[in-house]
Write a protein that holds these residues in place. Structure first.
Motif, mmCIF file in Angstrom:
data_model
loop_
_atom_site.group_PDB
_atom_site.id
_atom_site.type_symbol
_atom_site.label_atom_id
_atom_site.label_comp_id
_atom_site.label_asym_id
_atom_site.label_seq_id
_atom_site.Cartn_x
_atom_site.Cartn_y
_atom_site.Cartn_z
ATOM 1 N N LEU A 12 0.853 -1.184 0.000
ATOM 2 C CA LEU A 12 0.000 0.000 0.000
ATOM 3 C C LEU A 12 0.884 1.226 0.000
ATOM 4 O O LEU A 12 1.906 1.264 0.692
ATOM 5 C CB LEU A 12 -0.890 0.036 1.243
ATOM 6 N N SER A 13 0.524 2.200 -0.809
ATOM 7 C CA SER A 13 1.202 3.488 -0.702
ATOM 8 C C SER A 13 0.232 4.600 -1.054
ATOM 9 O O SER A 13 -0.880 4.340 -1.528
ATOM 10 C CB SER A 13 2.460 3.545 -1.562
ATOM 11 N N GLY A 14 0.661 5.823 -0.793
ATOM 12 C CA GLY A 14 -0.212 6.964 -1.061
ATOM 13 C C GLY A 14 0.583 8.230 -1.259
ATOM 14 O O GLY A 14 1.741 8.320 -0.867
ATOM 15 N N GLN A 16 0.044 12.682 -1.223
ATOM 16 C CA GLN A 16 -0.835 13.774 -0.840
ATOM 17 C C GLN A 16 -1.182 14.637 -2.044
ATOM 18 O O GLN A 16 -0.307 14.957 -2.835
ATOM 19 C CB GLN A 16 -0.133 14.666 0.163
ATOM 20 N N VAL A 47 -4.087 10.528 -0.498
ATOM 21 C CA VAL A 47 -4.350 10.779 0.918
ATOM 22 C C VAL A 47 -4.805 12.226 1.151
ATOM 23 O O VAL A 47 -4.068 13.067 1.657
ATOM 24 C CB VAL A 47 -3.157 10.370 1.812
ATOM 25 N N HIS A 50 -4.728 13.450 4.819
ATOM 26 C CA HIS A 50 -3.429 13.935 5.278
ATOM 27 C C HIS A 50 -3.172 15.361 4.795
ATOM 28 O O HIS A 50 -2.559 16.165 5.490
ATOM 29 C CB HIS A 50 -2.309 13.009 4.789
ATOM 30 N N TYR A 133 -0.812 12.978 12.504
ATOM 31 C CA TYR A 133 -0.659 12.556 11.103
ATOM 32 C C TYR A 133 -0.069 11.151 10.947
ATOM 33 O O TYR A 133 -0.617 10.316 10.215
ATOM 34 C CB TYR A 133 0.207 13.625 10.431
ATOM 35 N N MET A 137 -1.521 7.616 9.101
ATOM 36 C CA MET A 137 -0.732 6.892 8.106
ATOM 37 C C MET A 137 -0.583 5.422 8.511
ATOM 38 O O MET A 137 -0.694 4.520 7.674
ATOM 39 C CB MET A 137 0.635 7.566 7.934
ATOM 40 N N ASP A 140 -3.760 3.740 7.622
ATOM 41 C CA ASP A 140 -3.842 3.490 6.169
ATOM 42 C C ASP A 140 -3.206 2.140 5.834
ATOM 43 O O ASP A 140 -3.699 1.389 4.994
ATOM 44 C CB ASP A 140 -3.034 4.538 5.362
ATOM 45 N N ILE A 141 -2.104 1.884 6.485
ATOM 46 C CA ILE A 141 -1.298 0.700 6.172
ATOM 47 C C ILE A 141 -1.872 -0.545 6.849
ATOM 48 O O ILE A 141 -2.080 -1.586 6.227
ATOM 49 C CB ILE A 141 0.156 0.934 6.639
ATOM 50 N N VAL A 149 5.549 -1.311 2.246
ATOM 51 C CA VAL A 149 5.093 0.053 1.995
ATOM 52 C C VAL A 149 6.178 0.831 1.255
ATOM 53 O O VAL A 149 7.190 1.209 1.847
ATOM 54 C CB VAL A 149 4.750 0.764 3.337
ATOM 55 N N VAL A 151 7.925 3.830 0.148
ATOM 56 C CA VAL A 151 7.935 5.245 0.566
ATOM 57 C C VAL A 151 9.329 5.828 0.372
ATOM 58 O O VAL A 151 10.301 5.095 0.207
ATOM 59 C CB VAL A 151 7.589 5.439 2.064
ATOM 60 N N GLN A 155 9.942 9.108 5.034
ATOM 61 C CA GLN A 155 8.788 8.507 5.705
ATOM 62 C C GLN A 155 9.167 7.329 6.593
ATOM 63 O O GLN A 155 8.309 6.664 7.165
ATOM 64 C CB GLN A 155 7.762 8.039 4.664
ATOM 65 N N HIS A 158 7.933 7.474 10.181
ATOM 66 C CA HIS A 158 6.491 7.222 10.280
ATOM 67 C C HIS A 158 6.198 5.725 10.184
ATOM 68 O O HIS A 158 5.326 5.202 10.861
ATOM 69 C CB HIS A 158 5.743 7.959 9.161
HETATM 70 N N1 TRP Z 1 2.989 10.539 4.521
HETATM 71 C C1 TRP Z 1 3.203 10.095 3.166
HETATM 72 C C2 TRP Z 1 4.007 11.163 2.412
HETATM 73 O O1 TRP Z 1 3.853 12.339 2.669
HETATM 74 C C3 TRP Z 1 1.898 9.871 2.445
HETATM 75 C C4 TRP Z 1 1.155 8.737 3.046
HETATM 76 C C5 TRP Z 1 0.020 8.797 3.794
HETATM 77 C C6 TRP Z 1 1.478 7.368 2.899
HETATM 78 N N2 TRP Z 1 -0.384 7.569 4.128
HETATM 79 C C7 TRP Z 1 0.480 6.657 3.603
HETATM 80 C C8 TRP Z 1 2.513 6.693 2.249
HETATM 81 C C9 TRP Z 1 0.509 5.274 3.696
HETATM 82 C C10 TRP Z 1 2.544 5.304 2.343
HETATM 83 C C11 TRP Z 1 1.542 4.609 3.067
HETATM 84 O O2 TRP Z 1 4.743 10.803 1.537
#
Ligand code: TRP
Length: 336
Positions: A12-14, A16, A47, A50, A133, A137, A140-141, A149, A151, A155, A158
Motif C-alpha cells: 500500500l502506498s499513497g 498527498q 491521501v 493527510h 498525522y 498513516m 492506512d497501512i 510500503v 515510501v 517517511q 512514520h
Molecule cells: N505521509 C506520506 C508522504 O507524505 C503519504 C502517506 C500517507 C502514505 N499515508 C500513507 C505513504 C501510507 C505510504 C503509506 O509521503
C-alpha cells in the motif's frame, strides 16, 4: 484481485494531493509502484485527509485529488490490477486511526522530525492533525495488513511508528496486524533543483525554472534543461558533492533512459562543454514525459471514467478495511 490476492503479499502506498505534479512524483515513486504492482496485491490511495493537516483551498484540493489519481494511471498503475482510491472515501482508515491514537504516546508523535519541520514551516497552524498525522498513516497501512510500503526515506520514521503500533496491538490483544516493512527505492531517484542543485527539487520552489512539471510542454522541458545550473568544469562525471549540477543532469538522464552512470560517463567522454550533454538530457526527458503527460490529459479529461475507477476502488478497499476494523472493534471490547 480476487483469488490471487490471498497468495500474494500486499503493498500500500499513497501521495498527498498538495502541490503541483512534478517529475519527482513519477521518477521517485510511481516508477517503483508500477513495477511492484505485478508482483503484489496492490493498493494505491490519494491521501486527501493527510493533506488537510495544512490549509488547503477546497477547489484546489478537489482538483489535485483527481490530478494525483489520474497521474497514477498515466504513469502505468492499472486500475484493473491495483486498487486505486481516495482516502476519504474509506472511513475505516479514520476509525482505525482513533483506536491507534488511544495507543500512542504523546512523546512518540512529538519526536517525529516531519512534525517538527512542518510546525516550523506552518507556525500559524500547528493543529492536532499535524501532530497525529503518522497515526493516520499507520491506519492506512494496517487496515489492509500491508506487508510492504513503498515510501521515500523521509517517511521511514512514520513507518517505524506503524510497525510499533502493529506490534503493540498484537501484544495487548492477540495477533491481528501484519507488521509492515518499508520499501525504500535505491537512489538514482533523488532529483535536485535545476537552479540550485544542492537543494532538492521541490513542489514549493517559487522559481519555475527549478522544477520539471508533469504538464510541461516539450519546449518548456528543453528550455529548463538548457538553463539548468551546471558546474564549472566541462566533463561529465558523477560526483554529487563536487559536481552537483552535472550529477543531477545525469540522474535525470538515468531516469529517462535507464542508462547507468558509468554508461553515461562513457557515452559523453571527450565531448567538450555541457551543451551537447544537456541537449541529450532534454530530449531524453521529453521522450520520457510526453507519453505520461498525454495519457494524463486524456484520463483527466474523462471525468466519468475517473469517477468510476475511484468509486470501484473505494468499494474494494472498503470491503477489505471493514473486515480488519470489525476484528479490531471486537478485540477491544466494542459491542457488536
Ligand atoms: N505521509 C506520506 C508522504 O507524505 C503519504 C502517506 C500517507 C502514505 N499515508 C500513507 C505513504 C501510507 C505510504 C503509506 O509521503
Amino acid at each position: 484481485m480476487s483469488e490471487l490476492s490471498t497468495d500474494r503479499k500486499t503493498i500500500l502506498s499513497g501521495m498527498q494531493p498538495s502541490g503541483e505534479l512534478g517529475i519527482g512524483h513519477v521518477a521517485g515513486a510511481l516508477r517503483n509502484w508500477v513495477k511492484l504492482q505485478n508482483e503484489y496485491d496492490s493498493l494505491f490511495c490519494v491521501v486527501d485527509q493527510h493533506a488537510i493537516t495544512v490549509r488547503q483551498e477546497p477547489a484546489k484540493l478537489r482538483k489535485r485529488t483527481l490530478d494525483i489519481a489520474a497521474m497514477y494511471i498515466a504513469a502505468g498503475i492499472d486500475p484493473e490490477q491495483s486498487v486505486v482510491f481516495v482516502q476519504s472515501h474509506v472511513p475505516e482508515h479514520v476509525q482505525l486511526a482513533w483506536v491507534l491514537t488511544c495507543m500512542t504516546g504523546m512523546g512518540e508523535c512529538a519526536r517525529m522530525t516531519q512534525f517538527k519541520d512542518k510546525s516550523e514551516s506552518n507556525a500559524d497552524n500547528i493543529n492536532v492533525g499535524l501532530f497525529t498525522y503518522p497515526i493516520l498513516m499507520a491506519a492506512d497501512i494496517l487496515v489492509y495488513n500491508a506487508d510492504l510500503v513503498p515510501v521515500g526515506q523521509d517517511q521511514k520514521q512514520h513507518l517505524e511508528l506503524a510497525r510499533n503500533l502493529a506490534e503493540r496491538f498484537n501484544h495487548h490483544y492477540s495477533q491481528t496486524f501484519t507488521v509492515p516493512e518499508p520499501y525504500i527505492p535505491e537512489v538514482g531517484g533523488k532529483i535536485m533543483s535545476l537552479q540550485e542543485p544542492t537543494k532538492k527539487m521541490s513542489k514549493s520552489d517559487p522559481n519555475q525554472n527549478a522544477s520539471i512539471w508533469l504538464i510541461d510542454t516539450d519546449d518548456q522541458i528543453r528550455n529548463k534543461i538548457k538553463r539548468a545550473v551546471t558546474d564549472s568544469g566541462s566533463d561529465i562525471v558523477y560526483n554529487e558533492e563536487l559536481r552537483p549540477g552535472v550529477s543531477n543532469m545525469m540522474s535525470l538522464y538515468h531516469i529517462a533512459t535507464g542508462k547507468s552512470f558509468a554508461d553515461i560517463e562513457q557515452e559523453f567522454a571527450g565531448t567538450s562543454g555541457y551543451a551537447p550533454f544537456k541537449e541529450a538530457v532534454g530530449e531524453a526527458l521529453v521522450g520520457y514525459i510526453r507519453p505520461i503527460r498525454e495519457r494524463f490529459l486524456e484520463v483527466r479529461a474523462d471525468k466519468d471514467g475517473l469517477d468510476k475507477i475511484l468509486h470501484a476502488g473505494a468499494e474494494q478497499a472498503r470491503a477489505r478495511a471493514r473486515k480488519t476494523l470489525r476484528k479490531v472493534h471486537k478485540k477491544i471490547g466494542f459491542v457488536e
